[in-house]
Design a protein around this motif. Sequence first.
Motif, PDB file in Angstrom:
ATOM      1  N   LEU A   1     -30.377 -52.099 -10.240  1.00  0.00           N
ATOM      2  CA  LEU A   1     -31.405 -51.268  -9.607  1.00  0.00           C
ATOM      3  C   LEU A   1     -31.297 -49.822 -10.088  1.00  0.00           C
ATOM      4  N   ALA A   2     -30.066 -49.332 -10.216  1.00  0.00           N
ATOM      5  CA  ALA A   2     -29.870 -47.968 -10.713  1.00  0.00           C
ATOM      6  C   ALA A   2     -30.319 -47.849 -12.163  1.00  0.00           C
ATOM      7  N   ALA A   3     -30.068 -48.895 -12.955  1.00  0.00           N
ATOM      8  CA  ALA A   3     -30.497 -48.864 -14.362  1.00  0.00           C
ATOM      9  C   ALA A   3     -32.017 -48.858 -14.474  1.00  0.00           C
ATOM     10  N   CYS A   4     -32.685 -49.594 -13.588  1.00  0.00           N
ATOM     11  CA  CYS A   4     -34.154 -49.621 -13.613  1.00  0.00           C
ATOM     12  C   CYS A   4     -34.744 -48.255 -13.302  1.00  0.00           C
ATOM     13  N   ALA A   5     -34.013 -47.463 -12.516  1.00  0.00           N
ATOM     14  CA  ALA A   5     -34.522 -46.138 -12.132  1.00  0.00           C
ATOM     15  C   ALA A   5     -34.434 -45.137 -13.264  1.00  0.00           C
ATOM     16  N   ARG A   6     -33.653 -45.463 -14.306  1.00  0.00           N
ATOM     17  CA  ARG A   6     -33.512 -44.529 -15.440  1.00  0.00           C
ATOM     18  C   ARG A   6     -34.417 -44.980 -16.587  1.00  0.00           C
ATOM     19  N   PRO A   7     -35.159 -44.052 -17.207  1.00  0.00           N
ATOM     20  CA  PRO A   7     -36.069 -44.445 -18.297  1.00  0.00           C
ATOM     21  C   PRO A   7     -35.370 -45.153 -19.450  1.00  0.00           C
ATOM     22  N   ARG A   8     -34.120 -44.796 -19.739  1.00  0.00           N
ATOM     23  CA  ARG A   8     -33.405 -45.420 -20.853  1.00  0.00           C
ATOM     24  C   ARG A   8     -32.400 -46.478 -20.398  1.00  0.00           C
ATOM     25  N   GLY A   9     -32.518 -46.868 -19.145  1.00  0.00           N
ATOM     26  CA  GLY A   9     -31.533 -47.828 -18.628  1.00  0.00           C
ATOM     27  C   GLY A   9     -31.935 -49.283 -18.790  1.00  0.00           C
ATOM     28  N   GLY A  10     -33.066 -49.531 -19.472  1.00  0.00           N
ATOM     29  CA  GLY A  10     -33.595 -50.882 -19.554  1.00  0.00           C
ATOM     30  C   GLY A  10     -32.696 -51.878 -20.244  1.00  0.00           C
ATOM     31  N   ARG A  11     -31.917 -51.434 -21.230  1.00  0.00           N
ATOM     32  CA  ARG A  11     -31.092 -52.387 -21.983  1.00  0.00           C
ATOM     33  C   ARG A  11     -30.012 -53.031 -21.130  1.00  0.00           C
ATOM     34  N   ARG A  12     -29.590 -52.349 -20.065  1.00  0.00           N
ATOM     35  CA  ARG A  12     -28.515 -52.899 -19.224  1.00  0.00           C
ATOM     36  C   ARG A  12     -29.047 -53.839 -18.144  1.00  0.00           C
TER      37      ARG A  12
END
Length: 649
Positions: free
Chosen positions: A21-32
């Motif tokens: 959920l935290a990764a989804c909130a970051r624009p560049r967190g999609g790969r994780r």
Amino acid sequence: MIALGGWISLVAAAACAVAGLAACARPRGGRRVVPLAAGMAVAVTGAVALLEWALIGGDFSIRYVAATTNRTTPLAFRVAALWGALEGSLLLWTWLLAALTAGVAVRTRAPAPRLWRGTVGVLLGLCAFFLLLLVGPADPFARVPTPPADGTGLNPLLQNHPLMILHPPLLYLGFVGMAVPYAFALASLLAGRDAEDWVVVSRPWTLGAWTALTAGLVLGARWSYDVLGWGGYWAWDPVENAALLPWLTATALVHSAMAQVRRGVLRAWTVVLAAATFWLTLFGTFVTRSGVLASVHAFTQSAIGPALLAGLAAVTVGTLAALAWRVPDVRDAGSVASVASRDALMVFNNALLLAMAATVFVGTVFPLAVDVATGQKVTVGPPFFNRAITPLGLVLLALMGAGTVLRWGRSSPADLRRLARTGGLAAVAASAAAAAGLRAPVAVVAVGAVAFVALAQLDELARGVRALHRGGRPVPAAMAELVLRHRHRYAGYVVHLGMAVVVAGIVGSQAARLEVHRALRVGEVIRVGPYALRVDELRAGTYPDRLVVWAPVSVADGGTALAASRDQAPAAVLRPSQNFYRHARTPVPTPGVRSTWREDLYVVLLGFDPGAQTVVLRVVISPLVSWIWAGGAIMIVGGGLALWPPRRP
């Protein structure tokens, strides 16, 4: 070790959900996000496997295992005990949600990155909510200080029929599946994207959930018919209503989404329907698991009601806030061109389905509201629902048939002539039913409406086949090509045809139902309708998990005489019984049923006296009941056909 391993698996899954959920909130967190969603699904799968291991192996040190199984529980029902009570069914819910989240993360990543990140984020947030319940107040791996030598066993109603193995998982798959279109809808609002994208991308997920929910409802009705011994298939019970409500709004959602894609209308309304459907699945879970409403099959009660109410409030407030924020982005891009058009009928269809859902909802929660306000216990019975739903359902059938004949945009004079011709043939069918002896006005109108729907679907198929046949194709090949080439359209027609068959079964079974209660001596013969029934004997048998008492009943029909002696061969022998399970206060009846396409003969053993060799039977004759199951199967086939992926060019 099993309990500790299961709890650690749930904690690991919760950690993956929160990190994703935290990764989804970051624009560049999609790969994780994909590995975290997959890791969460694997961890929950591990928890499910460990609980199943404990259930099958009879590890009574785990409270849930001790409460739902014992040493005589058959293996299939030990496996099914996973969804037989609160904590296990919440684990099943979370497992399905985690699997769907991983599936959405993998399959819808490329086409719409912003929409994908928001959708997966909403789903991960929902997973985190249920995982926190599982590691806290609804821990399925909680231990007992002193393990008992044997468990209590599964609720007798849940181990008295094999459909227990299929009905709950399908129902839950339908419930949980509705989280996906909701996540797409909410993500489209949060991302500020054109709402058309989420409708198209989420369509397979919505249809899959709708099909699973339909199958769960049909199998649930059959389970009630075979287990509860009331001679019916639907009692407007709160738990039944809780499952029907999201089906009604999901059906409206499917049609609303079509209108949005084809005509650019109902865009905000489609978002609302996606949210309302998911909200109702949470409401159904709350009703089923909190015990706030009395039901013949509310199997568990718990203290997680406040948490579920908090979830309902969060979904409501979050969706309304996002919708209010993005109102300018979800305005309609088109308009309804004519009242005599398919798009106009979609609007009317939505209004009727929502009216039916509102009626069922009010009738279901009214006793709870009265209890809270006055402390008085009241019930809302089948007469209210039948009177309120029947006219709405008949109008909905008429719209279903008309919607098949009319076109998107503006219909041609030829379409209107076809509509009039189909309506005329339906009126002839209703008149023929009345002339054949059908007296109830509602039943006569229902026959006309069912005929209207069926004729409209068959006429549409015949027109397409004729067009291809004129080009030189044989009729069977033309029919196959037509359905395969336009499988989504014809899948809808198949569903409509199945719905017409279901309604025909409901109308027939209610219009000419015959029920008799009689006390009989062994060897005595009675006549009920066209049948002669003779009680042959009263027997008892002991099984590892229960004591069974049954009274074989020989049946002769068609005016055939049946003597009190046993020399004459009967047309059928039914075996109604009562099952006495350990730890159960009341016996569970198993009716004997002789089912034909024309009618069901349904016999229930209500009581018995071994000393006097007497029994008390309930005998029910219900016409066309098998049509309900056949129509349900047709609807499920139609849903499966709609899910079949289109051929690539």
